[in-house]
Design a protein around this motif. Sequence first.
Motif, short mmCIF file in Angstrom:
data_model
loop_
_atom_site.label_atom_id
_atom_site.label_comp_id
_atom_site.label_asym_id
_atom_site.label_seq_id
_atom_site.Cartn_x
_atom_site.Cartn_y
_atom_site.Cartn_z
N GLU A 1 -2.34 -7.46 -18.55
CA GLU A 1 -2.81 -8.52 -19.45
C GLU A 1 -3.41 -9.72 -18.72
O GLU A 1 -3.49 -10.80 -19.28
N SER A 2 -3.87 -9.50 -17.48
CA SER A 2 -4.39 -10.63 -16.73
C SER A 2 -5.76 -11.08 -17.25
O SER A 2 -6.25 -12.14 -16.86
N THR A 3 -6.41 -10.29 -18.07
CA THR A 3 -7.70 -10.72 -18.63
C THR A 3 -7.69 -10.69 -20.16
O THR A 3 -8.74 -10.80 -20.78
N LEU A 4 -6.52 -10.53 -20.74
CA LEU A 4 -6.42 -10.52 -22.21
C LEU A 4 -6.86 -11.88 -22.74
O LEU A 4 -6.32 -12.91 -22.33
N SER A 5 -7.86 -11.90 -23.63
CA SER A 5 -8.29 -13.18 -24.21
C SER A 5 -7.69 -13.34 -25.59
O SER A 5 -7.14 -12.38 -26.15
N VAL A 6 -7.80 -14.53 -26.15
CA VAL A 6 -7.20 -14.77 -27.47
C VAL A 6 -7.87 -13.89 -28.52
O VAL A 6 -7.21 -13.30 -29.37
N THR A 7 -9.21 -13.79 -28.45
CA THR A 7 -9.90 -12.95 -29.43
C THR A 7 -9.43 -11.50 -29.31
O THR A 7 -9.23 -10.81 -30.31
N MET A 8 -9.24 -11.03 -28.08
CA MET A 8 -8.73 -9.67 -27.89
C MET A 8 -7.33 -9.54 -28.45
O MET A 8 -6.98 -8.51 -29.02
N PHE A 9 -6.53 -10.56 -28.26
CA PHE A 9 -5.17 -10.56 -28.78
C PHE A 9 -5.20 -10.40 -30.31
O PHE A 9 -4.46 -9.60 -30.89
N ILE A 10 -6.10 -11.16 -30.96
CA ILE A 10 -6.23 -11.09 -32.42
C ILE A 10 -6.69 -9.69 -32.85
O ILE A 10 -6.13 -9.08 -33.75
N TYR A 11 -7.70 -9.19 -32.14
CA TYR A 11 -8.21 -7.85 -32.45
C TYR A 11 -7.11 -6.80 -32.31
O TYR A 11 -6.92 -5.95 -33.17
N ARG A 12 -6.37 -6.89 -31.21
CA ARG A 12 -5.33 -5.91 -30.92
C ARG A 12 -4.23 -5.97 -31.98
O ARG A 12 -3.80 -4.93 -32.50
N ALA A 13 -3.81 -7.19 -32.33
CA ALA A 13 -2.74 -7.34 -33.31
C ALA A 13 -3.17 -6.75 -34.66
O ALA A 13 -2.43 -6.00 -35.29
N ALA A 14 -4.39 -7.08 -35.09
CA ALA A 14 -4.80 -6.67 -36.44
C ALA A 14 -5.20 -5.19 -36.47
O ALA A 14 -4.72 -4.44 -37.32
N PHE A 15 -6.06 -4.79 -35.56
CA PHE A 15 -6.71 -3.49 -35.76
C PHE A 15 -6.12 -2.36 -34.91
O PHE A 15 -6.48 -1.21 -35.08
N GLN A 16 -5.24 -2.70 -33.98
CA GLN A 16 -4.58 -1.62 -33.26
C GLN A 16 -3.10 -1.55 -33.60
O GLN A 16 -2.49 -0.50 -33.51
N ARG A 17 -2.53 -2.69 -34.01
CA ARG A 17 -1.09 -2.69 -34.30
C ARG A 17 -0.77 -2.97 -35.76
O ARG A 17 0.40 -3.11 -36.12
N GLN A 18 -1.81 -3.14 -36.58
CA GLN A 18 -1.62 -3.39 -38.01
C GLN A 18 -0.71 -4.58 -38.30
O GLN A 18 0.04 -4.57 -39.26
N GLN A 19 -0.78 -5.61 -37.45
CA GLN A 19 -0.02 -6.83 -37.73
C GLN A 19 -1.00 -7.89 -38.22
O GLN A 19 -1.35 -8.81 -37.47
N PHE A 20 -1.44 -7.75 -39.46
CA PHE A 20 -2.51 -8.62 -39.95
C PHE A 20 -2.06 -10.08 -40.04
O PHE A 20 -2.81 -11.00 -39.73
N GLY A 21 -0.83 -10.28 -40.51
CA GLY A 21 -0.33 -11.65 -40.63
C GLY A 21 -0.22 -12.33 -39.27
O GLY A 21 -0.62 -13.49 -39.10
N TYR A 22 0.27 -11.56 -38.31
CA TYR A 22 0.44 -12.10 -36.96
C TYR A 22 -0.93 -12.43 -36.35
O TYR A 22 -1.11 -13.49 -35.74
N ALA A 23 -1.89 -11.53 -36.55
CA ALA A 23 -3.25 -11.77 -36.05
C ALA A 23 -3.82 -13.03 -36.69
O ALA A 23 -4.45 -13.86 -36.02
N ALA A 24 -3.58 -13.20 -37.99
CA ALA A 24 -4.11 -14.37 -38.69
C ALA A 24 -3.50 -15.65 -38.13
O ALA A 24 -4.19 -16.66 -37.96
N ALA A 25 -2.20 -15.60 -37.80
CA ALA A 25 -1.55 -16.78 -37.24
C ALA A 25 -2.18 -17.14 -35.89
O ALA A 25 -2.46 -18.31 -35.61
N ALA A 26 -2.42 -16.12 -35.05
CA ALA A 26 -3.07 -16.38 -33.76
C ALA A 26 -4.46 -16.96 -33.98
O ALA A 26 -4.90 -17.87 -33.25
N ALA A 27 -5.17 -16.46 -35.02
CA ALA A 27 -6.50 -16.97 -35.31
C ALA A 27 -6.44 -18.44 -35.74
O ALA A 27 -7.31 -19.23 -35.36
N VAL A 28 -5.42 -18.79 -36.51
CA VAL A 28 -5.30 -20.19 -36.94
C VAL A 28 -5.06 -21.08 -35.72
O VAL A 28 -5.65 -22.16 -35.60
N VAL A 29 -4.23 -20.61 -34.78
CA VAL A 29 -4.00 -21.40 -33.56
C VAL A 29 -5.31 -21.58 -32.80
O VAL A 29 -5.65 -22.68 -32.37
N LEU A 30 -6.07 -20.49 -32.67
CA LEU A 30 -7.37 -20.58 -31.99
C LEU A 30 -8.29 -21.58 -32.69
O LEU A 30 -8.95 -22.40 -32.06
#
Lengths: 272, 313
Positions: B262-291
């Motif tokens: 995760e040394s190059t994981l960016s916030v946008t990647m984090f959001i993408y990963r949470a929503a579309f690879q892990r199906q954590q839509f609420g969690y992804a949205a929270a990260a997006a709000v922080v961004l």
Amino acid sequence: MMRTRTPLYGTLVLLLLAFLAPLLWALSGSFKPRGDIFAYPPRLLPDPFTLDNYQRLFSGQPFWRWFLMSTVVALVATTVSVFVCALAGYGFAKYRFAGKRLLFGVMFSSLSVPFAVILVPLFVILVKTGLGSPWFALIVPWVAPAFGIFMMQQYIVQSVPDSVIEAARIDGASEFGIFRTIVLPLLRPSLGALAVWQFLQSYNSFLWPLVLVSDSSQYTLPLGLQTLFVSEQRQYDLVLAGAVIAVVPAVALFVVLRKQLLEGLSTGAVKG
Amino acid sequence: MTTAVVGRARTTDERTGDSAGARRPRRTWAPYLFISPFYLLYVLFMLIPIAVSLWLSLTEWVGLGAPHWVGLRNYRNLLTDISFHRALGNTAVFVLVAVCAVVPLALLIAQALNTRGLRARDLWRTAYFVPIVVSPILVTLIFGLLFDRQFGLLNSILRALFGTGGVDWLGDPGLARVSIALVMLWRWTGYLTVFFLAGLQNVPRELYEAAALDGAGRLRTFTTVTLPALKPVTAFVVVTSFIGAAQIFEEPYLLTGGGPAESTLSVTMFIYRAAFQRQQFGYAAAAAVVLFVLVFGLSRLFNRLLGIGRASA
């Protein structure tokens, strides 16, 4: 004179090489047999020269479908957004109205909203409302760019004289008629610049199509090329050929309209 | 930036307003009609999504069925999520690269291109701009090949020059960041150069002549004439590159997949990963709000610090 300038030109040439070398390497590599792409020392010119990569790209992949998808989506998005921006830019540049300051501020501040913020909800909304068909949904994020309105507003303030608008008004032209017949033609150079920019934004986009499109026959070009790159056998040869073709429309548009684009982009910033 | 623009727009209006006498009633509605398509689309595809994002961030949702209200739990989890902290930290590094390396380099190149009597200035400017025309995905694909550990051109060159190649450009945590920074440098520098060059060409020549008369050297001329004159451009460039770098996605996604470790994981990647690879839509949205809060807030702050809008305040 000559002596003092040599380091300057030397530096500029070195920089130029640094900027263009990766692209030239890709171009040359796309005409090399697979085994030669990574040969060292790298050859500038492919020897033997082959079109094999291109042929296999066209025969083994729905390449033209991807190409068509990207191009059509980008063209529609560009047309809509340029019209929306010209209209709104004119409204902001040449009229005085209640709430203008606030509305302009709201529009402008949307420049600082990262796309990732609307990525998830946009996906959810479009899929839940059944509007998730790529033909519609791929276009959506690019149709109302604040940047374009700002660019148009700046340009109109500088280059559309009030006297022309007044004269038309006295002649009894309608407000929209004035916009269509007098203002739009005056905007032509900056419309070109904005169109190129908008085309590139849509044509080059990756994250949104990645999220939205799951059916490989509806892939856009970047998405399709990505599958070649991340596939098991890493088809570098095909990737390079595809990259070269994909870049042609973008670079061609840019070369034709580069003067307007480079100047159009900087109008807002310089005097902002 | 905003207020400065509005301020200027207003002065133009006054001109329009002064010269206009006829047809007042119709003119009150026309501007609203002109700007309405934008605001309609803006509400549909910007405001509503932001509102939905806020709401989703307070829920737990796997993408199917009804979202389940969880209050601030997603935000509390983000506070202790090491991956999210890494994503924020990495993104901060990319932002620093953009602002502290790309921007100054662009200014230097613009300065060189602005040399009086330089031949083929437009040609240089165009050539440097080309990388931004090429799609980010193609750029990362090409650089992915250049960085390849076994066969990449970079390692081949190192091997030829120093006898040792085999640098793991994308596999070593520190080097992976450097590699991504190199791609950013390549992609953004020419684009920003265009803005600086336009700014430089707008500096009145008399200012330089006056500085020369005062016996100011190169450095002094640069700090007392060039830099102040470039302030609006610099502000624009800094804010743009900040916003751009804060949402970096393609480079880490394709070059490193966010890794290694995760040394190059960016916030946008984090959001993408949470929503579309892990199906954590609420969690992804929270990260997006922080961004959103960080980028929106900081870009406002930059605007203020860089002194834009002060004139019309």
